[in-house]
Design a protein around this motif. Sequence first.
Motif, PDB file in Angstrom:
ATOM      1  N   ALA A  20      37.420  53.119  39.306  1.00  0.00           N
ATOM      2  CA  ALA A  20      36.075  52.865  38.777  1.00  0.00           C
ATOM      3  C   ALA A  20      35.228  54.133  38.743  1.00  0.00           C
ATOM      4  CB  ALA A  20      35.383  51.789  39.607  1.00  0.00           C
ATOM      5  N   GLN A  21      35.516  55.083  39.617  1.00  0.00           N
ATOM      6  CA  GLN A  21      34.705  56.293  39.700  1.00  0.00           C
ATOM      7  C   GLN A  21      35.171  57.400  38.747  1.00  0.00           C
ATOM      8  OE1 GLN A  21      35.022  56.871  43.903  1.00  0.00           O
ATOM      9  NE2 GLN A  21      33.216  55.623  44.361  1.00  0.00           N
ATOM     10  N   ARG A  22      36.189  57.124  37.946  1.00  0.00           N
ATOM     11  CA  ARG A  22      36.616  58.074  36.921  1.00  0.00           C
ATOM     12  C   ARG A  22      35.696  57.912  35.709  1.00  0.00           C
ATOM     13  NH1 ARG A  22      43.235  57.298  37.141  1.00  0.00           N
ATOM     14  NH2 ARG A  22      43.478  57.870  39.341  1.00  0.00           N
ATOM     15  N   GLN A  23      34.698  58.761  35.638  1.00  0.00           N
ATOM     16  CA  GLN A  23      33.611  58.567  34.684  1.00  0.00           C
ATOM     17  C   GLN A  23      34.062  58.663  33.228  1.00  0.00           C
ATOM     18  OE1 GLN A  23      30.582  57.583  35.517  1.00  0.00           O
ATOM     19  NE2 GLN A  23      31.197  57.530  37.665  1.00  0.00           N
ATOM     20  N   ARG A  24      34.998  59.538  32.932  1.00  0.00           N
ATOM     21  CA  ARG A  24      35.314  59.812  31.530  1.00  0.00           C
ATOM     22  C   ARG A  24      36.550  59.091  31.023  1.00  0.00           C
ATOM     23  NH1 ARG A  24      34.048  66.323  30.931  1.00  0.00           N
ATOM     24  NH2 ARG A  24      31.863  66.205  31.662  1.00  0.00           N
TER      25      ARG A  24
END
Length: 874
Positions: free
Chosen positions: A395-399
């Motif tokens: 979930a914290q992989r923004q791109r």
Amino acid sequence: MSGPLKLGAGAHLVVIGGGPAGCFFSLFAMRLAREAGTPISVTIVNGKDFLAFGPSGCNMCAGVLAETLVDDLEAMGLPLPQERVQRRIDGYYFHTREEAVFVPHPQGRSKIVTVFRGAGPAPSEMLESKSFDHWLLQAAERDGARVLKKLVTGLELPEKPGDRARVVTGKGGEREEIEADLVIGAFGLNSKAADWSAGLGFGYKPPGHIRACQAEVPLPAAEVERLFGNFVHTYVLGIERVRFAAIIPKAEHLTISLVGTRDLKREDLARFLQHPVMQAKLPRSFSLPATACVCLPNIATGSARHPFADRFVVVGDAAASRHYKNGLESAYLTAKLAAETAIGSGVGSEDFASGYWRRCRSLIVADNRYGRLLLGGSDFMFRRRLFARSYFDLAQRQRSASGKATRIILWNLLTGTVPYKDTLFSLCSPKLQGRLLACAAKNALLACSPAERARRREAGLGPLRSGQTVVIVGGGPAGASCGIALKRLAAKTGIELRVVIHEPKEFRGRPQYNQCVGVLSPPIVEVLEDMVGVPFPWHLVHKRITGYVLHGDHESVVLDGDEVSYALRRIDFDDYLLKQAERAGVEVVKSRVTDIELTPEGVVVYSESTNIRADVVVGAFGLDEGTTRIFERSTRYRAPRCLTSIVTKMHPSERFLEQFGRRIHAFLPPLRGVEFGAATPKANHITVNIAGAHVTAAWMERFLALPELKKILPERSARREKELSYFKGRIPVSIARGFYGNRYVVVGDAAGLVRPFKGKGVTSACLTATIAAETMVNEGISRRAFASFSRRCDDFMRDAPYGRFVRLAAIATANSGYLDAIIRLCRSDLGLRQILYDSVSGRTFYRQICRRLFEPRRAFDIATCLLAAGLRLR
């Protein structure tokens, strides 16, 4: 079958309940009727005052308006006034025990708002009502509805299709009946109306429900902003009974909402607030005010059965609602569907079945099946560290596309803004599942790496350091000895330790007894003075026990040795040790422990009066059944097998006590329910005890009636027999399983670390507790460190099977009538007499006793003796 029932012009509708479901129905029905050219009149009967602060004005709801509902209100021409909004929500934070992730709105801007359903919590310093429900009720009233402030007490459905329904308000002289062409049940699950509606006989059954827990906690606006901002914080912390929790920020309050796996209580709220994650989040000085508004609302876990009849329909959560989500939006939807059916089709049972309820089942009930699967799978995933960390990492992989998809799924799961079916199918996407599995595999490999294992072992699990806290559950000899030894060892090594003992019993004033005979056996003096570090309390000793008398059916033998034991009152001894612990700097909390939680970061110990965060917990609770269950639930610990014991005491004359002497009289009676018994002299009384698998008061009475016992005890009148008080306890006869692990260790009776058969419970408790203290200070508080403690207690563990054999052999000998023969033999065999003394006193290890017992010559003599006795018995 009923004929068609239609609402004509001038029809009168009565709505029971002025909450959102009732108001929405009124608004929709009046507008639809006007559009159809058949104006109607609507009366909303509402017994609740939404202008009242506190419970009397509240509908027991967290007060979160989903953005879809905000849009629906605007579409109805009812934009929510700013003064009714407590806070606009920008996003969510999702927390587990180890992880947290921020979940923003997928489009960047959220319309979610928080409100008060009633005027506000009590006590409140707000000058005016902020009630959402009152605003909505005013809107319905402006639209033409008549609001009647009365309490509905009954409903009479029409017997014939052409008859009207009757709504009953008030009782006695204030009773009033209101005729209606249609009655709408918008009373909710937290009303008695749901129960009496189920008794009307048309098949209605309210939805299954569970009791949640909710609180409104006052907090300065600056603190709310600093700690929680404009974000809803949702928690899955693995707390027993609590499925998930949410903290919803308001202007100057926090709404705390807990949903459980079964009915919750106020105590569950306290346990949530005392969890380490919450303790780290809340201010240090925070505590739940005694005056905080706390309620236990019912929330639906299913849908109603047959929520309609001729001229009657139920809407809102008393009919159907989204599974654990968006109750207000469900009220809107069910009210709209019911109004469309009533105005467009009719008000007969068949109309509601084919129109209203069919659409409810399609839009809500069917989707809830997917909701249960989705939330059940989420519970499983987020309660497991590996899966939770993997999901959050993704979930914290923004791109990345998978990161965005994961965040959208989390948003939909937390807000319920899209159907559960769509969210579940998105989660089960093969591509997303493949990414999650890859991430989980990577984290699993990292967790198994030597560096990670070493980090975990060293993270706070080494020898105790300054500033750390030890909580000891139980303030008897084991707990007090452990506390004193910890303080002494800390001073010796130059560290500052906080040591806390939880002990609910009072040993002075109105004492609570420990069910123990109260004989301290060697080497108790050396253990206390050399290991624990306190003087032996010679002033408490009543008598010095110099030997034993072993009784058979007709024979007895005096067994004297070189050991001296000390008879005293256990409550005096326990009080002495606990006071010594307090003098050493140990804190004593006079309350019962209600739960413990162990995490990799620490321990939380909950009690009836407070909670304490600690680095390690020591179980010194004896065989207390309540605390045993707490440890078994929270750790790998499993209690030892036990015998039941019963203790009583007799008060003979001083002369009789002097003649009784200083020996304990031991019995292996021919009573199959009693394994052994004893009579022990004290200062002014004789203590009598028995033990067996399931001994009862009746067995004690049979034991006291034995001829061999009557010979040594004072004569008792019938009145004195009735005056005897019995105390029941337990004696361990095996070693507990899992009595140590990371951050916990169990000592004394609770661990089964006592001398088998004989016991020496107090001595063993003080000894094992001191060894545990030395282990924590010198080696650490990890499972590996406590394995060293276990090895130092190896004498107890290795001796257990031998003690069990001696115990079973003694019982078999007594029950078969051979004990008298053994007693006669020992008069001529001094070695056998010494073996009997060692068995009764527990002076040496039972493995040594067995070795001596089976020496060839002695084994031959015993076998010959038993054979001859067997022939005589025949």
